[in-house]
Each structure stands twice: as structure tokens, then as C-alpha cells.
Design an enzyme around this catalytic site. Sequence first.
Site, PDB file in Angstrom:
ATOM      1  CG  MET A  42      -1.876  -0.696   0.847  1.00 38.13           C
ATOM      2  SD  MET A  42      -3.254  -1.071   2.315  1.00 38.13           S
ATOM      3  CE  MET A  42      -2.823  -0.103   3.676  1.00 38.13           C
ATOM      4  N   GLY A  43       2.301   1.148  -0.369  1.00 34.54           N
ATOM      5  CA  GLY A  43       3.056   2.368  -0.692  1.00 34.54           C
ATOM      6  C   GLY A  43       3.901   3.115   0.653  1.00 34.54           C
ATOM      7  CB  ALA A  44       3.637   4.307   3.242  1.00 34.34           C
ATOM      8  CG  HIS A  46       8.488   0.334   6.454  1.00 36.40           C
ATOM      9  ND1 HIS A  46       9.115  -1.734   6.366  1.00 36.40           N
ATOM     10  CD2 HIS A  46       6.972   0.286   6.283  1.00 36.40           C
ATOM     11  CE1 HIS A  46       7.669  -2.344   6.417  1.00 36.40           C
ATOM     12  NE2 HIS A  46       6.812  -1.303   6.368  1.00 36.40           N
ATOM     13  CG  HIS A  49       7.285  -2.495   2.003  1.00 35.50           C
ATOM     14  ND1 HIS A  49       6.960  -1.221   3.005  1.00 35.50           N
ATOM     15  CD2 HIS A  49       5.709  -2.585   2.201  1.00 35.50           C
ATOM     16  CE1 HIS A  49       5.518  -0.765   3.532  1.00 35.50           C
ATOM     17  NE2 HIS A  49       5.422  -1.841   3.059  1.00 35.50           N
ATOM     18  CD  GLN A  73      -6.467  -3.578   3.779  1.00 37.49           C
ATOM     19  OE1 GLN A  73      -6.056  -4.290   1.857  1.00 37.49           O
ATOM     20  NE2 GLN A  73      -5.175  -3.773   3.718  1.00 37.49           N
ATOM     21  CE  LYS A 162       3.801  -4.992   9.793  1.00 38.61           C
ATOM     22  NZ  LYS A 162       2.321  -4.180  10.544  1.00 38.61           N
ATOM     23  CG  ASP A 163       0.456  -7.426   8.375  1.00 35.88           C
ATOM     24  OD1 ASP A 163       0.031  -6.463   9.272  1.00 35.88           O
ATOM     25  OD2 ASP A 163       1.521  -6.782   7.382  1.00 35.88           O
ATOM     26  CB  VAL A 189      12.201  -5.900   8.606  1.00 34.77           C
ATOM     27  CG1 VAL A 189      13.326  -5.216   8.213  1.00 34.77           C
ATOM     28  CG2 VAL A 189      13.063  -6.749   7.288  1.00 34.77           C
TER      29      VAL A 189
END
Length: 291
Positions: A42-44, A46, A49, A73, A162-163, A189
Site C-alpha cells: 500500500m506504499g509508504a 520501508h 518492503h 480493508q 508481520k501480518d 524486519v
Amino acid sequence: MAKAIKSHPSRPPRVIKTLSKLNPAVAEIRAAGETLALVPTMGALHAGHFSLVEQAQARADRVAVSIFVNPTQFAPHEDLGTYPRTFAADRDALANMGVDLIWAPDVATMYPEGFATRIVPEGPASVGLEDKFRPHFFSGVATVVGKLLIQCTPDVALFGEKDFQQLKVVTQLVRDLSLRTKIVGVPTVREVDGLALSSRNAYLSDAERAVAPALHRVLKECATAIAVGKPIGPVLRHGREALTKVGFVLDYLEARDAETLVPVGTSRSGKIRLLVAARLGTTRLIDNVGV
């Protein structure tokens, strides 16, 4: 510590925003006999990603990254409007890594007028974790991921651990719908203090950021205790108390089967995953560790 972005001498990625341009771009990759990996985001972006991108590059000839803030969502009270959007910086970072293609559709492309079909997952999507507190969430995730996999037809798609519940939901989705994409989970990470990287970490105040690493620390302590044979129930109660004491408002801290996510009662139940979700101020954090 967050990993640095690797420099890559490749040409800038193709930024594609319409299906009429995506379809021939994917066809061109297939015609060349090359494999394709997809990293849905979804961008942003880090370092978490970027670790997915690096894994994708190791697994396929070409890499596509999707950037789409998926409205289905988010519940009405959640942070869709304020979710960080940093497309120019994301594009530059992906160019530096040598990504081949950025799929960046708008909402009208993904959900055109008259759109009326949703995927409603069960199994790991209905085990009383994220689904209990965000009942809308996994239908939105399953629908958009299903569309992305159909649109891009990747050989492999990579998702962060993480998810963890989301990873299991997507894996089940691909299995149940007989999609040909292989789903790969990539380890979380973290910062040097253990906090899992997340776009929402930017919402934390300085004081909250100082407390946030306790989430992972308590998870590790619980996992260690369970691994040496201590009873799961008392260990989790102690963990919940420890998190509440330092300022978290807990949604859940649970021990679950690492594959099905059903509750487990003893350390002899097979592979176990500890999952947690809690709020610091207005920011909701999630994390998980294996036992």
C-alpha cells in the site's frame, strides 16, 4: 536495524496505472520466457518492503511491485484518509533497487462503477484474532489480493510475516481458488530495539516510540517460557499484564497453531505462533513470533 536499499544499475521501473497497459507488459515478460514475482504493497515503503523486493529478485527474473491503498480493508473509523502516501519517494526507492514494474491503479480501476463481487474468506480469516476486532478487514484483503494476482499473474508473490494472519489467509485463498501463484512469507524486519517495521510507526509520539519495543520483548519472553515447558495460560496472562502495565491497551495476546491459527492449550500441540495486537495512544501495533 533496517536494511539499506541496494543500488541497482537497471533502467527505471515502468509505472503502469491502467489494465490496458498492464496486460501487454505482463504478456511481454511471458513471451520472453521470464518469471515474474509480485510484491503487493500500500506504499509508504520501508526496509520491510525492500526485504520483500530483494527476496522477489532472488526468486524471479522480473519483479513487479503494486502500490494501492485499498479502501475496502478500512472501516469508516480507521485511517484511510490519513494513511501515508509517498508515491514519488516509493518510486525512486524501487528504481534504485532495479524493480521492473510498478502497478499503481487508482480506485476506479480496481473498483469500477457497478463493482459487486467480494471474496469472503473463512478458515484462518475467522479465528478470533484480527477478524474479531476488524471484521471487515480480510474480505477487503482477499478481494484486492485476488484481483492483483489475477491481473499480474505472477509466478510468486511475497508477503511479510508481520501480518501473519493475513499471510495465512492469502495462502488459503490461493490454494482454495487454484491460483497458480506461489505465496512466500518473508521474516519480519525490525529496528535494533525489536520494533517491527510498519508504515503506522510514524504515528507514534516520541514517548510512545520509546515504549513500543516492549511488544516484541514480551512476545519473546512468552515464547521462551512456553518453549521450556511452562503452561501456556499463565504465561500469556503474565504477558498481558506486562503489556498493560507499560501502557498498551491490548486487543489480544494469543497462542495459536502456526498453520491453522486455531487456539492451542499446551506446548505439545505442534508448532505454535504467538500473536499480539495492542494500541499505544491512537496507534495500533501488531506482531508475532514462533515458539
